[in-house]
Write a protein that holds these residues in place. Structure first.
Motif: not given
Lengths: 353, 558
Positions: B198, B267-272, B274-275
C-alpha cells in the motif's frame, strides 16, 4: 443529588439500537454510585449524558435540583456542576502538573492566591505536592491518574464523574488507588458516579451498584445484596463466579423453598420470585462437610491450585459443581467428598441457567 | 443544527475556491471565444484539441514522460529508503538528514543546471566529452533528459513516502514469519512485499499525479525542442499560441480530459493511503528494525547514495553557483577561475525589480502558508472532531486541488478574476497568486492536520469542557497548543512550496506580481543565464533555511 428519568440515547437515529434505554436512577447526596456492566452496555454513554458530552434523545437529568437536560434543552457542559476523570486520564501534555490542576479554576475565573491555595490542597490530597512543576508527560501512569483526580476535585463540584479511571493501571497500583479513591471521596464528601466493568472494583468502592446490560439497568442494589442475593442470572454471573442450575419449585415449607434440580431436591432459604427460575450457588459457599440439609456425594475430577484459593470441579449425581477451598486443606483428584450447600446461600434467581 | 454551521461556511468557501474555477474552465471550453460568459455554444474547441494530428503524440509523450520519471524516482527512492532504514550502510543518518537538499532545489533550477551541463553545443559535460572523445553524446533538450531530470527531482519525495514504511515495520512480523519456518524468499514474497505494497502504491500514484502535472522541467527542457506534454501544451496554448491570441477555449477543452484522468488517480491515491494507514504497525512499544548486513556491498551502497546526491544536487546546483559568479556563460575551467566576480549578485541587490520580486515572493508565500494553516486546521477540526453532516464533501473538496495542474489553476483563475474584476479586483496582483496557492496546497494541509487531529485523543478536549471551560477557551488553551507543531510544520511546508512554484505564477504573471521564480524564468528565457543562476542561488538558500526549520519541527514532534 442526581436524578435520571427515562433516559434514551441512540447513536444511529435510523436503527433501533439503543445505547441507553429507559434508564432511571436516583443517586443520593454523598453516595458512591457505580454503573457496572460489560462493554457496550450503555454505562459510559449514561455517564457522558450526565456530563453533557452526549446529548440524549429524551428523558430528564437533574443535578442537585437543577435540570440540566429535558425536552426543552441541554445545559452546556461548562455550566454543569460536575467534574470528570477520564479513562485515558487526558492530562494535557503541554502543561505542568500544577497548570493542569489550575485549569478548572482559570475556567471559573478564580485566580491569584485563592487559586494557588486550592491547587496546593488538591495536589496534597492526592500526594503529588512535590511534583507540582513537573511537566505532565514526565509522570508515571499512577501519577497521571492522581493528577487527573486532583484536577477533578479542585473544582469542588457537587458531582464527581469517573469513567473507568483505574482500568489502565497495573493490578497492584489499581488495588492501592482503589482504596485511596474511596478515602478521598469520603473525605471531601462529594457524590461520585463511577463507571467500571470490573465487578471487584464495584464491590469494593460502591454504596450502591447498578448493573447494566444492552442499555438497560438490570439490577440496582448495595454490593452485599447484589453479590449474596442477586435477582437475575445475568447480575449473579457478572458480579462473581457462580454455579447456576435449572430448577422448579417443588414445595414451600415455612421459610424454606424446596426445589427440584439436576442435583435432586435442594432447600433454599427465602421465597421464589416470579418467572422462570434458576438456582444460584457460589463456589466459595459450598462446604466440604455435611450439614443438616442439602448434602451431596461426589468425586473430585479436577484441581486447579491457585495459591490462596484452590478450585475444584466435583462430579455429583446429575451435574458438575465448581467448589472453592483454601490451601489450608488440599484435596486430590479422584477423592470422594461430601458437599454441603447451605440453604441460606442457595439463591433463587430469575432467568434460564 | 448549530453543529452544521461551520461545515456550511467552510463548504461554501471551498466550493468558491475549488469548484468555481473548475466550472469556469469547463464553461469556457464550450464557448467560441473561450471566454466563459460570452454568448454561443460550440464543440469546436474539443474538435480542435482532440482532432489535432499531434494529439496522440501529445498523449503518448505525456505518458512516457510521467511513467518514465516515476519509474526512476520509485526505483531510486525505494533503494535509498531500504539502504537508509534497513541496512548497515555507513552514513545512513547523514543521508536521512541530507535528503532535504534535493527538496530545497526547485525542479526549475535542476532543469537549468542540467541544461548548462548537457546542452548540445555549450553544455559543460558535452564540451569536455568533445575535447576527450571528439563527440558530444548528450542532449539536454530531449525526452531522455526530461525523464532523467524529473526522475531525480521526484526521488526525494519517493524517499520521504517510503522511508517511514520501512522504518515502522515491526521486526516481530518478520521474526514471526521466520519462526513459522519461512525462507528468506517466502518472507519477502508473503510478508514484506504485501506489507509494503500500500505504501509503495500510494507513493507511485502520488508521483504519477505530480508527473502529469509538473511544468518546470518539460517547460525548460522540452519546449525548446518542441516536445510537449500536457502541462507545457496548456502553457503554450494560453501564452505562446501562433497568432498571439490565447486559445482559452482549447485550454479548457484539453484541461477537462486531464482533470478527469487526474481526479481518477487522486481517488485511487486516497484509497491506498487509507490502506497504508491501516497497515501501519505502530504499537507504541519501542523496537529496533532488523538491519541487513551488506558486507562487501556497503561501500557500493554508499557510492550509489553519493551518486544520487551528485546528480540531483551537487552537479546542477554547483553549476548554477559557478555560473552566478561568471560574467557570461563560461564553463568551469582553471582559466575561467580568474573571471570570478560577484557582479551578478551585486546587481541583484541593486535592482528594484529583483527586490520587488523577493518581497512579493515572501508576501505571497507567507500569506498563502498562513491561510492554508488556518483553513486546514478548521477543516480537519470540522471533519474529524465535529463530524458535522457533509464532512465527506468537505474532505473531498479539500483534496481535489491535488489533481489540478498549476497551469490549469492559473488559467481557471484568469477566467474567474477577469470576470469578477469589477467586484474583486485582484487580477494581476499578488493576491491572485495567494488565492491560487492557498487552494493548491490545501490538499496537503488538510491531510496533515487531519492526521494529527485523529491521533489527538478526544478526551483531552472533553476534559477541558468538563473542567468548566467554554468552547473558545478549550480551543485556545488546549486544542491549538497541542496542534501547534503540526500547524507550524504545514506553514513552513507551504511556504517552501509556494516559494519554488513556477507554473501558476507564470500563468498569472502581471506587472505587479512578479516573484523569484518568474524572474528566474524571464532571465533564463531572455538569454541572461548568469543572472538567472544568481537568482537561483539565493532561492536555494532561502528554501534550505525554510526546510531546515521544517525538519527541526518534525523531529521535535516525533
Amino acid at each position: 443529588m442526581l436524578s435520571i428519568e427515562n433516559l434514551h440515547k441512540r447513536y444511529d437515529k435510523r436503527a433501533d439500537a439503543f445505547a441507553v434505554r429507559a434508564v432511571s436512577l436516583d443517586v443520593r447526596e454523598g453516595e458512591f454510585f457505580t454503573l457496572l456492566g460489560p462493554s457496550g452496555c450503555g454505562k459510559t454513554t449514561t455517564l457522558r449524558c450526565v456530563a453533557g458530552l452526549e446529548v440524549p434523545d429524551s428523558g430528564t437529568i437533574r443535578i442537585a435540583g437543577q435540570t440540566v437536560f429535558d425536552a426543552r434543552g441541554s445545559l452546556p457542559v461548562a455550566k454543569r456542576d460536575i467534574a470528570m476523570v477520564f479513562q485515558s486520564y487526558a492530562i494535557w501534555p503541554h502543561m505542568s502538573v500544577a497548570e493542569n490542576v489550575r485549569f478548572p479554576l482559570d475556567a471559573m475565573g478564580i485566580t491569584g492566591a485563592a487559586a494557588t491555595r486550592r491547587v496546593e490542597r488538591a495536589l496534597e490530597m492526592v500526594g503529588l505536592a512535590a511534583f507540582r512543576d513537573r511537566p505532565a508527560p514526565m509522570l508515571s501512569g499512577g501519577q497521571q491518574q492522581r493528577v487527573a483526580l486532583a484536577r477533578a476535585v479542585v473544582k469542588e463540584a457537587k458531582l464527581l464523574l469517573l469513567d473507568e479511571p483505574l482500568s489502565n493501571l497495573d493490578a497492584r497500583l489499581r488495588d492501592q488507588m482503589r482504596v485511596e479513591l474511596r478515602d478521598l471521596q469520603r473525605r471531601i464528601g462529594t457524590t461520585a458516579i463511577y463507571v467500571t466493568h470490573d465487578q471487584e472494583e464495584a464491590m469494593a468502592l460502591s454504596d450502591r451498584v447498578a448493573v447494566m446490560r444492552d442499555g438497560v439497568v438490570v439490577e440496582l442494589a448495595p454490593p452485599r445484596d447484589l453479590y449474596l442475593r442477586p435477582r437475575t442470572v445475568f447480575a449473579a454471573r457478572f458480579v462473581g463466579q457462580a454455579d447456576v442450575l435449572p430448577c422448579t419449585v417443588a414445595a414451600r415449607d415455612g421459610a424454606l423453598t424446596w426445589l427440584d434440580t439436576p442435583l435432586g431436591r435442594i432447600a433454599s432459604a427465602g421465597a421464589p420470585p416470579d418467572g422462570p427460575l434458576s438456582l444460584l450457588i457460589r463456589p466459595e459457599h459450598i462446604a466440604f462437610d455435611a450439614g443438616a440439609l442439602n448434602n451431596l456425594h461426589g468425586t473430585i475430577t479436577r484441581v486447579v491450585f491457585g495459591g490462596r484459593i484452590v478450585e475444584y470441579l466435583v462430579a455429583v449425581a446429575g451435574a458438575e459443581l465448581r467448589v472453592q477451598g483454601t490451601s489450608a486443606t488440599l484435596r486430590a483428584e479422584g477423592e470422594a467428598v461430601t458437599l454441603h450447600l447451605p440453604p441460606e446461600r442457595c439463591v433463587m434467581v430469575q432467568g434460564e441457567a | 443544527m448549530a453543529r452544521a454551521w461551520p461545515a456550511i461556511i467552510l463548504g461554501a468557501l471551498l466550493a468558491y475556491l475549488v469548484l468555481v474555477p473548475l466550472g469556469f474552465l469547463a464553461l469556457s471550453s464550450f464557448r467560441p471565444t473561450g471566454l466563459p460568459f460570452e454568448p454561443g455554444l460550440t464543440f469546436a474547441n474539443y474538435a480542435a484539441v482532440y482532432g489535432a494530428p499531434g494529439f496522440s503524440r501529445l498523449l503518448g509523450d505525456t505518458l512516457v514522460f510521467a511513467g518514465g520519471s516515476v519509474a526512476i524516482a520509485l526505483t531510486l527512492g525505494t533503494i535509498l529508503a531500504w539502504l537508509v532504514e534497513r541496512t548497515d550502510m555507513p552514513g545512513a543518518r547523514l543521508t536521512r538528514a541530507l535528503i532535504i537538499l534535493p527538496m530545497a532545489t526547485p525542479p526549475l533550477l535542476m532543469a537549468i543546471g542540467w541544461a548548462m551541463l548537457l546542452s548540445p553545443r555549450s553544455g559543460a559535460i558535452n564540451v569536455w566529452m568533445r575535447d576527450l572523445l571528439g563527440w558530444a553524446p548528450f542532449n539536454a533538450y530531449s525526452m531522455g533528459a526530461m525523464i532523467f531530470v524529473q526522475g531525480l527531482a521526484l526521488t526525494s519525495t519517493a524517499f520521504l513516502f517510503l522511508a517511514p514504511a520501512f522504518r515502522n515495520m515491526d521486526p516481530a512480523l518478520e521474526e514471526a514469519a521466520l519462526a513459522s519456518g519461512a525462507s528468506t524468499l517466502t518472507l519477502f514474497r508473503r510478508v514484506l512485499i504485501p506489507l509494503l505494497r500500500p505504501a509503495v502504491m500510494a507513493a507511485a500514484i502520488f508521483l504519477l499525479i505530480v508527473g502529469f502535472v509538473v511544468f518546470e522541467i518539460p517547460g525548460t527542457l522540452g519546449m525548446p525542442a518542441r516536445i510537449f506534454v500536457l502541462s507545457s501544451q496548456l502553457f503554450y496554448l494560453a501564452n505562446e499560441a501562433p497568432g498571439g491570441i490565447p486559445l482559452y477555449g482549447q485550454v479548457g477543452a484539453l484541461a477537462t480530459l486531464f482533470l478527469a484522468l487526474l481526479l481518477g488517480l487522486g481517488f485511487v491515491y486516497r484509497h491506498f493511503t487509507r490502506e497504508a494507514a491501516r497497515f501501519r504497525t505502530i504499537t507504541g512499544k519501542g523496537f529496533r528494525p532488523r538491519r541487513m548486513r551488506l558486507g562487501r556491498w556497503r561501500h557500493a551502497a554508499l557510492g550509489l547514495v553519493a551518486l544520487y546526491f551528485t546528480l540531483a544536487v551537487v552537479l546542477p546546483v554547483g553549476m548554477l553557483a559557478w555560473m552566478s559568479l561568471m560574467p557570461f556563460q563560461a564553463r568551469p575551467s582553471w582559466a575561467a577561475l580568474s573571471m570570478v566576480t560577484l557582479e551578478n549578485h551585486r546587481d541583484l541587490l541593486d535592482s528594484p525589480r529583483v527586490l520587488e520580486a523577493a518581497a512579493n515572493t515572501l508576501l505571497v508565500a507567507g500569506i498563502a502558508a498562513t491561510l492554508v494553516a488556518v483553513l486546514s486546521t478548521l477543516i480537519s477540526w470540522v471533519t474529524v472532531r465535529l463530524r458535522a453532516p457533509g464532512s465527506a464533501v468537505l474532505d473531498a473538496l479539500s483534496f481535489l486541488p491535488i489533481a489540478i495542474p498549476g497551469v490549469m489553476m492559473g488559467v481557471a483563475l484568469i477566467y474567474v478574476y477577469l470576470t469578477l474584476d469589477p467586484i474583486i479586483a485582484i487580477y494581476g496582483t499578488v493576491w491572485i497568486l495567494i488565492v491560487a496557492y492557498a487552494t493548491d496546497y490545501l490538499s496537503f494541509g488538510t491531510r496533515a492536520a487531519g492526521g494529527v487531529m485523529v491521533q489527538m485523543h478526544p478526551e483531552l478536549e472533553e476534559a477541558g469542557r468538563t473542567s468548566g471551560a467554554s468552547g473558545a477557551m478549550v480551543l485556545r488553551r488546549i486544542t491549538l497548543p497541542l496542534l501547534w507543531p503540526a500547524i507550524a510544520g504545514i506553514w513552513i511546508w507551504v511556504l517552501a512550496h509556494a516559494m519554488r512554484e513556477l507554473s501558476t505564477a507564470l500563468m498569472l504573471q502581471g506587472r505587479d506580481n512578479q516573484v523569484m521564480t518568474t524572474l528566474l524564468w524571464d532571465y533564463w528565457q531572455g538569454g541572461e543565464p548568469t543572472r538567472a543562476a544568481a537568482v537561483g542561488v539565493w532561492l536555494v538558500g532561502a528554501l534550505l533555511a525554510a526546510l531546515i526549520a521544517w525538519q527541526i519541527l518534525e523531529r521535535r514532534r516525533a
